[in-house]
Scaffold this motif. Structure first.
Motif, PDB file in Angstrom:
ATOM      1  N   MET A 177       0.831  -1.193   0.000  1.00 24.73           N
ATOM      2  CA  MET A 177       0.000   0.000   0.000  1.00 24.73           C
ATOM      3  C   MET A 177       0.868   1.247   0.000  1.00 24.73           C
ATOM      4  N   ILE A 178       1.992   1.183   0.724  1.00 23.07           N
ATOM      5  CA  ILE A 178       2.930   2.298   0.735  1.00 23.07           C
ATOM      6  C   ILE A 178       3.529   2.491  -0.656  1.00 23.07           C
ATOM      7  N   GLU A 179       3.883   1.371  -1.280  1.00 24.22           N
ATOM      8  CA  GLU A 179       4.445   1.432  -2.629  1.00 24.22           C
ATOM      9  C   GLU A 179       3.443   2.052  -3.602  1.00 24.22           C
ATOM     10  N   TYR A 180       2.182   1.610  -3.539  1.00 21.22           N
ATOM     11  CA  TYR A 180       1.148   2.169  -4.410  1.00 21.22           C
ATOM     12  C   TYR A 180       0.931   3.649  -4.120  1.00 21.22           C
ATOM     13  N   GLY A 181       0.953   3.981  -2.830  1.00 24.51           N
ATOM     14  CA  GLY A 181       0.733   5.372  -2.448  1.00 24.51           C
ATOM     15  C   GLY A 181       1.825   6.286  -2.972  1.00 24.51           C
ATOM     16  N   MET A 182       3.064   5.819  -2.919  1.00 18.40           N
ATOM     17  CA  MET A 182       4.166   6.631  -3.426  1.00 18.40           C
ATOM     18  C   MET A 182       3.996   6.912  -4.906  1.00 18.40           C
ATOM     19  N   ALA A 183       3.576   5.904  -5.647  1.00 17.01           N
ATOM     20  CA  ALA A 183       3.365   6.087  -7.078  1.00 17.01           C
ATOM     21  C   ALA A 183       2.220   7.061  -7.338  1.00 17.01           C
ATOM     22  N   ALA A 184       1.169   6.975  -6.528  1.00 14.94           N
ATOM     23  CA  ALA A 184      -0.013   7.806  -6.745  1.00 14.94           C
ATOM     24  C   ALA A 184       0.245   9.276  -6.448  1.00 14.94           C
ATOM     25  N   ILE A 185       1.073   9.581  -5.433  1.00 10.23           N
ATOM     26  CA  ILE A 185       1.283  10.974  -5.054  1.00 10.23           C
ATOM     27  C   ILE A 185       2.425  11.628  -5.807  1.00 10.23           C
ATOM     28  N   GLY A 186       3.066  10.907  -6.706  1.00  7.38           N
ATOM     29  CA  GLY A 186       4.042  11.558  -7.554  1.00  7.38           C
ATOM     30  C   GLY A 186       5.488  11.216  -7.284  1.00  7.38           C
ATOM     31  N   ASN A 187       5.751  10.411  -6.242  1.00  8.61           N
ATOM     32  CA  ASN A 187       7.133  10.030  -5.983  1.00  8.61           C
ATOM     33  C   ASN A 187       7.713   9.211  -7.128  1.00  8.61           C
ATOM     34  N   GLN A 188       6.809   8.643  -7.950  1.00  5.28           N
ATOM     35  CA  GLN A 188       7.278   7.822  -9.058  1.00  5.28           C
ATOM     36  C   GLN A 188       8.147   8.635  -9.996  1.00  5.28           C
ATOM     37  N   ASP A 189       7.821   9.941 -10.161  1.00  2.00           N
ATOM     38  CA  ASP A 189       8.613  10.797 -11.040  1.00  2.00           C
ATOM     39  C   ASP A 189      10.015  10.984 -10.463  1.00  2.00           C
ATOM     40  N   ILE A 190      10.095  11.153  -9.139  1.00  2.00           N
ATOM     41  CA  ILE A 190      11.393  11.264  -8.483  1.00  2.00           C
ATOM     42  C   ILE A 190      12.182   9.973  -8.669  1.00  2.00           C
ATOM     43  N   ILE A 191      11.504   8.860  -8.465  1.00  2.00           N
ATOM     44  CA  ILE A 191      12.166   7.564  -8.590  1.00  2.00           C
ATOM     45  C   ILE A 191      12.712   7.356  -9.996  1.00  2.00           C
ATOM     46  N   SER A 192      11.934   7.728 -10.996  1.00  2.00           N
ATOM     47  CA  SER A 192      12.378   7.537 -12.382  1.00  2.00           C
ATOM     48  C   SER A 192      13.615   8.376 -12.688  1.00  2.00           C
ATOM     49  N   LYS A 193      13.724   9.541 -12.056  1.00  2.00           N
ATOM     50  CA  LYS A 193      14.897  10.390 -12.278  1.00  2.00           C
ATOM     51  C   LYS A 193      16.137   9.865 -11.553  1.00  2.00           C
ATOM     52  N   VAL A 194      15.912   9.210 -10.415  1.00  2.00           N
ATOM     53  CA  VAL A 194      17.029   8.707  -9.619  1.00  2.00           C
ATOM     54  C   VAL A 194      17.534   7.355 -10.125  1.00  2.00           C
ATOM     55  N   THR A 195      16.642   6.556 -10.711  1.00  2.00           N
ATOM     56  CA  THR A 195      16.985   5.193 -11.106  1.00  2.00           C
ATOM     57  C   THR A 195      18.231   5.074 -11.983  1.00  2.00           C
ATOM     58  N   PRO A 196      18.414   5.931 -13.013  1.00  2.00           N
ATOM     59  CA  PRO A 196      19.645   5.810 -13.822  1.00  2.00           C
ATOM     60  C   PRO A 196      20.916   5.965 -12.991  1.00  2.00           C
ATOM     61  N   TYR A 197      20.851   6.774 -11.947  1.00  2.00           N
ATOM     62  CA  TYR A 197      22.019   6.940 -11.075  1.00  2.00           C
ATOM     63  C   TYR A 197      22.249   5.686 -10.233  1.00  2.00           C
ATOM     64  N   LEU A 198      21.157   5.044  -9.810  1.00  2.00           N
ATOM     65  CA  LEU A 198      21.296   3.782  -9.082  1.00  2.00           C
ATOM     66  C   LEU A 198      21.986   2.742  -9.957  1.00  2.00           C
ATOM     67  N   GLN A 199      21.587   2.700 -11.219  1.00  2.00           N
ATOM     68  CA  GLN A 199      22.195   1.762 -12.161  1.00  2.00           C
ATOM     69  C   GLN A 199      23.686   2.044 -12.319  1.00  2.00           C
ATOM     70  N   GLU A 200      24.011   3.320 -12.470  1.00  2.00           N
ATOM     71  CA  GLU A 200      25.419   3.698 -12.649  1.00  2.00           C
ATOM     72  C   GLU A 200      26.243   3.368 -11.413  1.00  2.00           C
ATOM     73  N   ILE A 201      25.690   3.669 -10.237  1.00  2.00           N
ATOM     74  CA  ILE A 201      26.407   3.390  -8.989  1.00  2.00           C
ATOM     75  C   ILE A 201      26.634   1.895  -8.819  1.00  2.00           C
ATOM     76  N   SER A 202      25.600   1.103  -9.094  1.00  2.00           N
ATOM     77  CA  SER A 202      25.713  -0.341  -8.943  1.00  2.00           C
ATOM     78  C   SER A 202      26.735  -0.931  -9.905  1.00  2.00           C
ATOM     79  N   LEU A 203      26.702  -0.472 -11.146  1.00  2.00           N
ATOM     80  CA  LEU A 203      27.663  -0.967 -12.142  1.00  2.00           C
ATOM     81  C   LEU A 203      29.089  -0.548 -11.796  1.00  2.00           C
ATOM     82  N   HIS A 204      29.236   0.668 -11.287  1.00  2.00           N
ATOM     83  CA  HIS A 204      30.577   1.184 -10.962  1.00  2.00           C
ATOM     84  C   HIS A 204      31.174   0.485  -9.739  1.00  2.00           C
ATOM     85  N   THR A 205      30.328   0.185  -8.750  1.00  2.00           N
ATOM     86  CA  THR A 205      30.827  -0.361  -7.495  1.00  2.00           C
ATOM     87  C   THR A 205      30.690  -1.879  -7.375  1.00  2.00           C
ATOM     88  N   SER A 206      29.821  -2.470  -8.214  1.00  2.00           N
ATOM     89  CA  SER A 206      29.474  -3.896  -8.129  1.00  2.00           C
ATOM     90  C   SER A 206      28.691  -4.217  -6.862  1.00  2.00           C
TER      91      SER A 206
END
Length: 255
Positions: free
Chosen positions: A74-103
């Motif tokens: 419900m928390i996950e759904y709520g975050m998507a509904a109130i707009g945090n999904q846009d924040i998440i989509s902007k941050v996700t490429p950085y998560l990918q880069e960090i994970s690939l860089h650090t393993s």
């Protein structure tokens, strides 16, 4: 609880959602007997509904006192509904880069009324069990939890923080409170095995143009590989990446 019959709807789904609605509007979690009294659903059927909703993550049962509250889904759904999904989509490429860089695994946590929760995870190491998934609530002793404890306004965190500190030992509480000054000064936190053995983490805050905390980026890996030193290359890399992410949201860190 009466539900209007309609051949174009699934009545059992209506009943399940009515239970969720009931729990959502309460100020405190409800016990089985309280839900049964408020809904008039038979005990045998109510047990099935609650067991299913809990299994799906829509409700959560406190094993200590047997009460039910809204679950991580419900928390996950709520975050998507109130707009945090846009924040998440902007941050996700950085998560990918960090994970690939650090393993290591990289995750992004955001604040909810129940405390910080994981909004997204990216991992280049599928064999690493970090002890959490999307929607998992994070304790104050986690590196992410420490970030929210320090950089969120006290009026947002007081209830959560009091509850978290109450279950710690005096030694743990003292260490945590003493650590907050360094976190505020250096914009980075460390945690040694806060969720599962042999897995540690470090986190940095993400701010917006109003200097408000919008989340925390965390690197998670095996304890022997995760530094607890501010001057380590991994720490400096994460600080650099979090600064890049914050800049994307209009934040300018004071010199």
């Amino acid at each position: 609880m009466e539900n209007a019959k309609n051949n174009t709807m699934i009545q059992s789904l209506q009943v399940g959602m009515s239970i969720i609605d009931l729990i959502a509007i309460q100020e405190n979690p409800l016990k089985f007997t309280e839900i049964q009294e408020l809904t008039s659903i038979t005990k045998s059927n109510l047990y099935k509904y609650l067991n299913t909703l809990t299994h799906l993550g829509l409700l959560e049962r406190d094993k200590k006192n047997g009460t039910y509250s809204l679950g991580s889904k419900m928390i996950e759904y709520g975050m998507a509904a109130i707009g945090n999904q846009d924040i998440i989509s902007k941050v996700t490429p950085y998560l990918q880069e960090i994970s690939l860089h650090t393993s290591f695994s990289a995750l992004f946590a955001v604040w909810t009324n129940d405390g910080p929760v994981i909004a997204n995870i990216w991992s280049s190491n599928n064999g690493l069990n970090i002890g959490a998934n999307i929607g998992t609530r994070l304790p104050i002793q986690s590196s992410s939890g420490k970030i929210f404890s320090v950089f969120n306004p006290p009026n947002l965190t007081k209830e959560w923080k009091d509850k978290e500190l109450a279950v710690l030992t005096d030694k743990e509480r003292t260490y945590l409170l003493n650590d907050e000054g360094l976190i505020e000064e250096n914009f980075i936190s460390f945690a040694k095995e806060p969720l599962v053995p042999y897995v540690s983490s470090l986190s940095t805050p993400i701010f917006n143009y109003n200097k408000e905390l919008i989340g925390a980026i965390t690197v998670v890996g095996f304890s022997q590989l995760i530094s607890q030193d501010l001057n380590d290359d991994l720490s400096q890399y994460l600080l650099s990446m979090s600064n890049q992410v914050s800049k994307r949201f209009g934040y300018k860190r004071p010199v």
